[in-house]
Design an enzyme around this catalytic site. Structure first.
Site, short mmCIF file in Angstrom:
data_model
loop_
_atom_site.label_atom_id
_atom_site.label_comp_id
_atom_site.label_asym_id
_atom_site.label_seq_id
_atom_site.Cartn_x
_atom_site.Cartn_y
_atom_site.Cartn_z
N ARG A 32 0.82 -1.23 0.00
CA ARG A 32 0.00 0.00 0.00
C ARG A 32 0.85 1.27 0.00
O ARG A 32 0.50 2.25 -0.65
CB ARG A 32 -0.94 0.00 1.20
CG ARG A 32 -2.02 -1.04 1.03
CD ARG A 32 -3.02 -0.94 2.14
NE ARG A 32 -4.06 -1.93 1.98
CZ ARG A 32 -5.05 -2.10 2.83
NH1 ARG A 32 -5.13 -1.33 3.90
NH2 ARG A 32 -5.96 -3.02 2.62
N ASP A 136 -16.04 9.14 8.42
CA ASP A 136 -14.91 8.23 8.27
C ASP A 136 -13.65 9.07 8.47
O ASP A 136 -13.67 10.30 8.35
CB ASP A 136 -14.90 7.58 6.88
CG ASP A 136 -14.08 6.30 6.83
OD1 ASP A 136 -14.66 5.20 6.84
OD2 ASP A 136 -12.83 6.40 6.80
C1 LIG Z 1 -13.76 -2.05 6.41
S1 LIG Z 1 -14.39 -0.43 6.37
C2 LIG Z 1 -16.04 -0.68 7.00
C3 LIG Z 1 -17.08 0.06 6.19
C4 LIG Z 1 -18.53 -0.19 6.61
N1 LIG Z 1 -18.77 0.22 7.98
C5 LIG Z 1 -18.92 -1.64 6.42
O1 LIG Z 1 -19.06 -2.39 7.41
O2 LIG Z 1 -19.08 -2.06 5.27
C6 LIG Z 1 -13.56 0.32 7.76
C7 LIG Z 1 -13.54 1.84 7.71
O3 LIG Z 1 -13.09 2.34 8.97
C8 LIG Z 1 -12.37 3.53 8.74
N2 LIG Z 1 -11.51 3.84 9.92
C9 LIG Z 1 -10.37 3.23 10.32
N3 LIG Z 1 -9.88 3.82 11.42
C10 LIG Z 1 -10.74 4.82 11.74
C11 LIG Z 1 -10.78 5.81 12.77
N4 LIG Z 1 -9.83 5.88 13.71
N5 LIG Z 1 -11.80 6.69 12.77
C12 LIG Z 1 -12.77 6.64 11.82
N6 LIG Z 1 -12.79 5.73 10.82
C13 LIG Z 1 -11.78 4.84 10.78
C14 LIG Z 1 -11.57 3.24 7.48
O4 LIG Z 1 -11.14 4.41 6.84
C15 LIG Z 1 -12.57 2.40 6.67
O5 LIG Z 1 -13.23 3.18 5.72
#
Ligand SMILES: C[S@@+](CC[C@H](N)C(=O)[O-])C[C@H]1O[C@@H](n2cnc3c(N)ncnc32)[C@H](O)[C@@H]1O
Length: 275
Positions: A32, A136
């Site tokens: 990445r 996000d």
């Molecule tokens: C795997 S995706 C999940 C998306 C959706 N909630 C789902 O279940 O399909 C995880 C998301 O968490 C976000 N994320 C990771 N760390 C975070 C943080 N500290 N605060 C807010 N968002 C975060 C990432 O950017 C990513 O878009």
């Protein structure tokens, strides 16, 4: 990428996002961030580590490169059925018209759009005050989410009843565009779950799905305790399929598959029946 580079990267990621990068993710981190090195024309990871620590503006690119954004429309469909078949009738019975929902790790937007499509026909904007906050950490995914344009290949599991009503096709027929009545229901904002939250709540439902898995227990405990404060005493918390609040919080009752409510559903501790 030397071990020292990896150690630097994983501690910077943890500090800024709460995401834990175990040794087994080294290859993923390598691939990445390599893309970012190429864009910057840097030849090794030591150079990148020094660049990211001396260049505040690079921090966001670093974070965006490391987040995992996998998502889909109506992912973990049982939450949407529960919402429509159990929660909506309850709200209707209570004549509840002011609704606040938070999708707290919304990625590219499929989750909040799925919530909006589930609720629109029950709570049309002319008759109710329904707002979905979608946040996000990653600024790239938020841009995509706000645009509401998706390739046709990525929306195969979108039921026809929704595509007919809430989606239009772009002239090239390769993409779909979420219609404005659905887009208007959602406010996209950047928010790091680790930092201060500017809103006051209370929310009727919080979706926090498939993000807790990236955090350690200490971070999970802090975030879940804050969710409890942000949630209405009669609200709901939805988490992801491989996540649990066991050993994380004692302030919630598990009432369905990865569906939680505040203890006693009104803030009181449940008492065991006598005898
Ligand atoms: C795997 S995706 C999940 C998306 C959706 N909630 C789902 O279940 O399909 C995880 C998301 O968490 C976000 N994320 C990771 N760390 C975070 C943080 N500290 N605060 C807010 N968002 C975060 C990432 O950017 C990513 O878009």
């Amino acid at each position: 990428m030397t071990q020292a580079d990896f150690e630097f990267i994983r501690s910077l990621a943890y500090e800024n996002t709460g995401i834990v990068l175990p040794e087994r993710k080294k290859h993923m981190v390598y691939s990445r961030l390599s893309r970012r090195l190429r864009q910057l024309k840097l030849t090794n990871f030591a150079q990148y580590c020094s660049y990211v620590s001396n260049t505040p503006d690079e921090r966001m690119n670093f974070i965006n490169a490391l987040t995992t954004n996998l998502t889909a429309f109506f992912r973990e469909e049982h939450h949407f059925s529960y919402l429509e078949q159990v929660i909506v009738p309850q709200w209707k019975k209570e004549n509840k018209n002011r609704l606040r929902i938070w999708s707290s790790a919304c990625s590219t937007g499929e989750e909040p759009y799925s919530i909006a499509m589930t609720l629109e026909k029950h709570f049309p904007s002319t008759k109710s005050d329904l707002k979905i906050l979608a946040t996000d950490l990653d600024t790239n995914v938020l841009q995509k989410a706000a645009a509401g344009t998706y390739s046709c290949d990525s929306v195969t599991n979108l039921p026809d009843r929704y595509t007919e009503k809430y989606v239009s096709h772009t002239p090239d027929n390769q993409h779909i565009q979420m219609r404005s009545n659905i887009q208007k229901m959602i406010h996209f904002k950047q928010l790091n779950l680790l930092e201060k939250w500017p809103m006051t709540g209370p929310f009727d439902i919080i979706f926090c799905r498939n993000v807790l898995i990236y955090f350690d227990n200490e971070t999970k405990k802090k975030i879940i305790a804050k969710f409890r404060k942000m949630l209405s005493p009669h609200g709901y918390l939805f988490i992801g399929h491989s996540e649990t609040l066991m050993n994380i919080s004692e302030e919630f009752d598990l009432i369905g598959q990865t569906i939680y409510r505040p203890l006693g559903h009104g803030g009181q501790k449940l008492t065991k029946p006598k005898g």
